[in-house]
Design an enzyme around this catalytic site. Structure first.
Site, mmCIF file in Angstrom:
data_model
loop_
_atom_site.group_PDB
_atom_site.id
_atom_site.type_symbol
_atom_site.label_atom_id
_atom_site.label_comp_id
_atom_site.label_asym_id
_atom_site.label_seq_id
_atom_site.Cartn_x
_atom_site.Cartn_y
_atom_site.Cartn_z
ATOM 1 N N ASP A 1 0.818 -1.223 0.000
ATOM 2 C CA ASP A 1 0.000 0.000 0.000
ATOM 3 C C ASP A 1 0.850 1.270 0.000
ATOM 4 O OD1 ASP A 1 -2.417 -1.616 0.346
ATOM 5 O OD2 ASP A 1 -1.738 -1.868 2.414
ATOM 6 N N HIS B 1 -3.612 -1.686 -6.921
ATOM 7 C CA HIS B 1 -2.828 -0.534 -7.371
ATOM 8 C C HIS B 1 -3.762 0.566 -7.865
ATOM 9 C CE1 HIS B 1 0.942 -3.262 -8.007
ATOM 10 N NE2 HIS B 1 0.535 -3.179 -6.759
ATOM 11 N N THR C 1 -9.209 -4.984 -0.207
ATOM 12 C CA THR C 1 -10.128 -5.526 0.787
ATOM 13 C C THR C 1 -11.063 -4.490 1.387
ATOM 14 O OG1 THR C 1 -8.551 -5.121 2.579
ATOM 15 C CG2 THR C 1 -8.392 -7.244 1.427
#
Length: 432
Positions: free
Chosen positions: A14, A42, A302
């Site tokens: 991240d 991404h 997620t």
């Protein structure tokens, strides 16, 4: 000869790799994914329009770029089809510009079922996987029972191999985890539906990249996740199932390491982590909330809230050692705007009071250490969208300089916002 550049994450993922790959592909002819699967997320923002890619390389939004999915990537046919459809509906040509290795392991429904069942069984000790079948697919690969893209092109052989491996996994699902079995016919039919589509995109990736290299075409390798999630070098067992470090390029794309010219390490100006596992500099306070809210720290894959903390120079030095990082791209500097003071972790203190500058090799080792901090003044001026280094507050410049001193690596790029234009390029990897 043109430069071949690796872009990889140096923390727990991240870090902002998608934006940086998109920014730099104006000079690349190939962009290659070499590990991971659709557990990556991404995010690219171009002229205010947001695109999240999970499997297809970020270079797909550049018309002149050929994108490649190497053999080190575990490929979900269902996820690929959804992503291709999303892009094509927006007018982005994909099929003629995306090439895939026939050696890519397939992620099939039973991998997802196993992933979910295991996390459920672990309860409070869950690793925090994305539940997308990544780990089980890599397990099948190493166990030499996995089905690969190339297997799809012979329906009879594929069905026989599928039945054999599905019998093994269904036994585990039903007898050990008490879950429902995965249907053979449904799995077979779903795979066969995409066989011809995938076959049209298959190439010999090693040969394709070797020819491109010999022709002097610049190649960019796009890493997924981050160094601290590497299966060998990360905070084991709270890691992903692939080599997220630079060595993954050679094994996951069949491209020799001596052909690489520059390794760009993407690093946030602070630290985040999704899911379980050690996090020495984690902040459970108002500052941590500030970082999470201002940094929009929610997983692109997620949607889970990310844990936040101070910059960890100990972990970063290990990332430099493993990856031979040439230069850093420092992202989300603007998130630190408004903080009166900043902390940088410069060591880990053990129970005997000894300060170490190397991290433990396994997760349980982190229980025995506490971070040692160095304090620096923050800044109140706005850095969002700044495109010239001289436009940064002096305290921000000092912070960047200190990170360079602690890691021994120059900061070549500074990201001050999500758009590709909100960037300070001090030295391009192609000009280094």
């Amino acid at each position: 000869m043109a430069k071949n550049v690796v872009v990889l994450g140096t923390q727990w993922g991240d870090e902002g790799k998608g934006k940086v790959v998109d920014l730099l592909t104006d000079r690349a002819k190939y962009v290659v994914r070499y590990q991971g699967g659709h557990n990556a997320g991404h995010t690219l923002v171009i002229d205010g329009e947001k695109t999240v890619l999970h499997l297809i390389p970020s270079g797909i939004l550049r018309d002149n770029v050929t994108c490649i999915i190497g053999n080190g990537v575990v490929l979900s046919p269902d996820a690929l089809m959804k992503e291709m459809t999303m892009l094509e509906e927006r007018g982005v040509p994909v099929r003629e510009r995306l090439k895939i290795s026939e050696a890519c392991p397939l992620i099939l429904p039973y991998h997802i079922a196993l992933d979910v069942a295991r996390e459920k069984a672990r309860g409070a000790k869950a690793i925090g996987t994305t539940g997308r079948g990544i780990g089980p697919a890599y397990e099948d690969k190493v166990a030499r029972r996995g089905l690969r893209v190339g297997d799809l092109f012979n329906a009879e052989d594929f069905a026989a191999k599928l039945k054999e491996v599905l019998d093994v996994h269904n036994f585990t699902l039903t007898q050990y985890y008490g879950e429902e079995a995965v249907d053979f016919e449904e799995t077979l039919n779903g795979a066969m539906e995409v066989a011809d589509i995938l076959k049209a995109m298959v190439v010999d990736v090693t040969d394709e990249l070797d020819k491109a290299h010999k022709a002097g075409l610049p190649i960019m390798f796009e890493g997924a996740q981050g160094t601290l999630l590497d299966i060998d070098h990360g905070t084991y067992p709270y890691v992903t199932s692939s080599n997220t470090t630079v060595g993954g390029v050679a094994t996951g794309a069949g491209f020799g390491p001596l052909k690489l010219d520059y390794v760009l390490g993407i690093v946030k100006a602070y630290t985040t982590r999704v899911g379980s596992g050690p996090f020495p500099t984690e902040l459970d306070c108002e500052v941590g909330q500030h970082l999470g809210v201002k940094g929009h720290e929610f997983g692109a894959t997620t949607g889970r809230k990310r844990r936040t903390g101070w910059f960890d120079a100990v972990a970063m030095k290990r990332a430099v050692q493993i990856n031979s990082i040439t230069g850093f791209c420092l992202t989300k500097l603007d998130v630190l705007d408004g903080l009166e003071s900043l902390q940088i972790c410069v060591g880990y203190k053990d129970a005997d009071g000894n300060v170490k500058d190397v991290p433990p090799m396994a997760a349980d080792g982190y229980d025995k250490v506490t971070p040692v901090y160095e304090e620096m003044p923050g800044w109140t001026d706005n850095t969002f969208g700044v495109t010239e280094f001289e436009g940064l507050p002096q305290a921000a410049k000092n912070y960047i300089k200190r990170l360079e001193e602690l890691t021994g690596v120059p900061v070549d790029i500074v990201s001050t916002g999500p758009d590709r234009n909100e960037t300070i390029v001090l030295r391009s990897p192609y000009d280094a």
